[in-house]
Design a protein around this motif. Sequence first.
Motif, PDB file in Angstrom:
ATOM      1  N   LEU A 153     -40.094  96.894  41.222  1.00  0.00           N
ATOM      2  CA  LEU A 153     -39.480  96.124  42.301  1.00  0.00           C
ATOM      3  C   LEU A 153     -40.294  94.902  42.699  1.00  0.00           C
ATOM      4  O   LEU A 153     -39.792  93.984  43.328  1.00  0.00           O
ATOM      5  CB  LEU A 153     -39.296  97.017  43.531  1.00  0.00           C
ATOM      6  N   ILE A 201     -34.290 105.275  37.060  1.00  0.00           N
ATOM      7  CA  ILE A 201     -34.371 104.630  38.380  1.00  0.00           C
ATOM      8  C   ILE A 201     -35.300 103.431  38.318  1.00  0.00           C
ATOM      9  O   ILE A 201     -35.001 102.358  38.865  1.00  0.00           O
ATOM     10  CB  ILE A 201     -34.845 105.646  39.435  1.00  0.00           C
ATOM     11  N   THR A 202     -36.423 103.604  37.615  1.00  0.00           N
ATOM     12  CA  THR A 202     -37.385 102.500  37.512  1.00  0.00           C
ATOM     13  C   THR A 202     -36.744 101.287  36.846  1.00  0.00           C
ATOM     14  O   THR A 202     -36.789 100.174  37.372  1.00  0.00           O
ATOM     15  CB  THR A 202     -38.604 102.934  36.682  1.00  0.00           C
ATOM     16  N   THR A 248     -36.749  94.210  38.512  1.00  0.00           N
ATOM     17  CA  THR A 248     -36.411  92.836  38.878  1.00  0.00           C
ATOM     18  C   THR A 248     -36.593  91.930  37.663  1.00  0.00           C
ATOM     19  O   THR A 248     -37.092  92.353  36.627  1.00  0.00           O
ATOM     20  CB  THR A 248     -37.336  92.335  39.998  1.00  0.00           C
ATOM     21  N   ILE A 283     -41.691 102.804  40.255  1.00  0.00           N
ATOM     22  CA  ILE A 283     -40.583 102.132  40.943  1.00  0.00           C
ATOM     23  C   ILE A 283     -41.105 100.892  41.661  1.00  0.00           C
ATOM     24  O   ILE A 283     -40.515  99.810  41.602  1.00  0.00           O
ATOM     25  CB  ILE A 283     -39.887 103.091  41.939  1.00  0.00           C
ATOM     26  N   GLN A 297     -37.447  97.833  50.457  1.00  0.00           N
ATOM     27  CA  GLN A 297     -36.574  98.703  49.663  1.00  0.00           C
ATOM     28  C   GLN A 297     -36.966 100.169  49.718  1.00  0.00           C
ATOM     29  O   GLN A 297     -36.307 100.997  49.113  1.00  0.00           O
ATOM     30  CB  GLN A 297     -36.590  98.233  48.211  1.00  0.00           C
ATOM     31  N   ASN A 310     -33.644  99.439  38.438  1.00  0.00           N
ATOM     32  CA  ASN A 310     -33.995  98.612  39.591  1.00  0.00           C
ATOM     33  C   ASN A 310     -34.990  97.509  39.258  1.00  0.00           C
ATOM     34  O   ASN A 310     -35.466  96.812  40.154  1.00  0.00           O
ATOM     35  CB  ASN A 310     -34.557  99.486  40.708  1.00  0.00           C
ATOM     36  N   ARG A 345     -34.550 103.159  50.266  1.00  0.00           N
ATOM     37  CA  ARG A 345     -33.582 103.541  49.236  1.00  0.00           C
ATOM     38  C   ARG A 345     -34.137 104.651  48.350  1.00  0.00           C
ATOM     39  O   ARG A 345     -33.379 105.433  47.783  1.00  0.00           O
ATOM     40  CB  ARG A 345     -33.262 102.330  48.360  1.00  0.00           C
TER      41      ARG A 345
END
Lengths: 164, 368
Positions: free
Chosen positions: B353, B243-244, B249, B349, B193, B247, B196
């Motif tokens: 993820l 953003i963190t 999971t 981030i 990722q 995204n 991105r």
Amino acid sequence: MDLVTPGFGLIAWTTFTFLLLVALLGKFAWKPILTMVKEREASIDMALKAAHAAKAEMAALHSSNEQLLKETREERERILKEAREMREKTISDAKSAASSEAAKVLETAREQIHNEKMAAMTEVKNQVAQLAVEMSERILRAELQNAAAQKAMVDRALQDVNLN
Amino acid sequence: MIKRKLVGLFIAVALFLAPVVGTKAATPDHAAPSEEKADAPFDPTELIMHHVKDSHSWHLFDLNGHAYSVPLPVILWTTHGFVVFSSSEFHHDSEGKVVVQRNGMSFVNHHEKIHFAEEGENHGTLIDVSITKNVASMLFVAVLLLLLFLSTARFYKTKQAIEKAPSGLAGFLEPLILFVRDDIAKVNIPAKQVDRFTPYLLTLFFFIWLNNMLGLIPFFPGGANVTGNIAVTLVLAVFTFLITNVNGTKDYWLHIFWMPGVPIWLRPVLAIVEFIGLFTKPFSLMIRLFANITAGHIIVISLVSLVFVFETVLVSPGSVLLTLFISTLELLVAALQAFVFTMLTALYIGTALESHDDHHEEEIEHAH
């Protein structure tokens, strides 16, 4: 306290400016730059791999050349050795053939000599016999000139026959 | 090699700045020294706070008791619509004395805050969205960034870029871009990722760095304390936060609200801690950048102010030398803080993820 109180205006402008920058730079700067860098890295990678492959191939070629050279050298050695052996064999063959031939010739010669000798002996014997016969004839003729001698002789001969 | 070049550049810039900072010592950076205040004892705190905070006009210098500054547009959102006028209409007043009238409303500038002139006057909302010194500086940085990187990108759009080493501007910027990509993005974010997020991290890094650097230049168009303003760092930290967490999971949220692998009774406690952690992370980002840059500015101006505090020019060599030392240090801090902010953003981030497959396998094994 004023220092740590965020002003609305600056928040709004920062948000606007930063988002604009993220969008514009993302689309027109980072994308082409990163894409191209990635492509370049891939091409460098490929070139490196190709170089390595070429190097390995060269090494293989070199070793196969070495092998070939080694084989050729061995072949040469072998041929030379064979030739040497052949020469020696030929020489020894020739020698043995020559010596056997010589022996044969010698034998033949010896035989011939023997034969000649035998022939000569026979001849000599014949000659001697002939001579003896002739001599005896002459002696007989000379002996038998007078009748007495003839008579004595016949007697003797008859005597011999009787005795036998 | 590049690093050595960069260090050389830093030193060159520092040496270039030294005399400038020195000359700055000769003219007090005071926005509006009013006539009656000229004889008043010098107040470094006011000077420092004035510089560190945002301003509606961009002060250039004082000459013969007159302040010269670049007027900036004042934009106000009121119940009666937008009001726009030049900051020069306040005539360098920040004491709330000069009244500007527009659309039947009157405004004053009181310590760089725009108020309605009359107390209790009910005109409804008043939201200040002026192009202040910080906004102008930031927009300048934005233009600079666009110029720098769009012209750099031109090299990469050509076919030859694939077989040619970058030269010129691209040669200078590519190592920096690769540094952000390889040493910040790739080490923290899973390889699948990472592409991105690299553009965001790059923008963040160069935006912060250039703003930091521009803040170190003591004259127009630099000198604004943009990244030392809590509003700016707040916005950047909020972006990172969004953003963190957008995204994040399933594993990430599971690790926050129901931490696997710890006793059940401990999980609610951990959930509270982790939940608070969600906000402390960007909060620390915000405070760290703000505090570092503001502190740098405060130190530099304090050192320059020594001359005026002691009221003798004899202090100036020491003042200039110390300022040079701190300015050089600040150049390092400028890069370092940009790096730290970007690094931590990438780290956050990356954490969001991450999927902890092995942990779960372990857990399942334990359950059986």
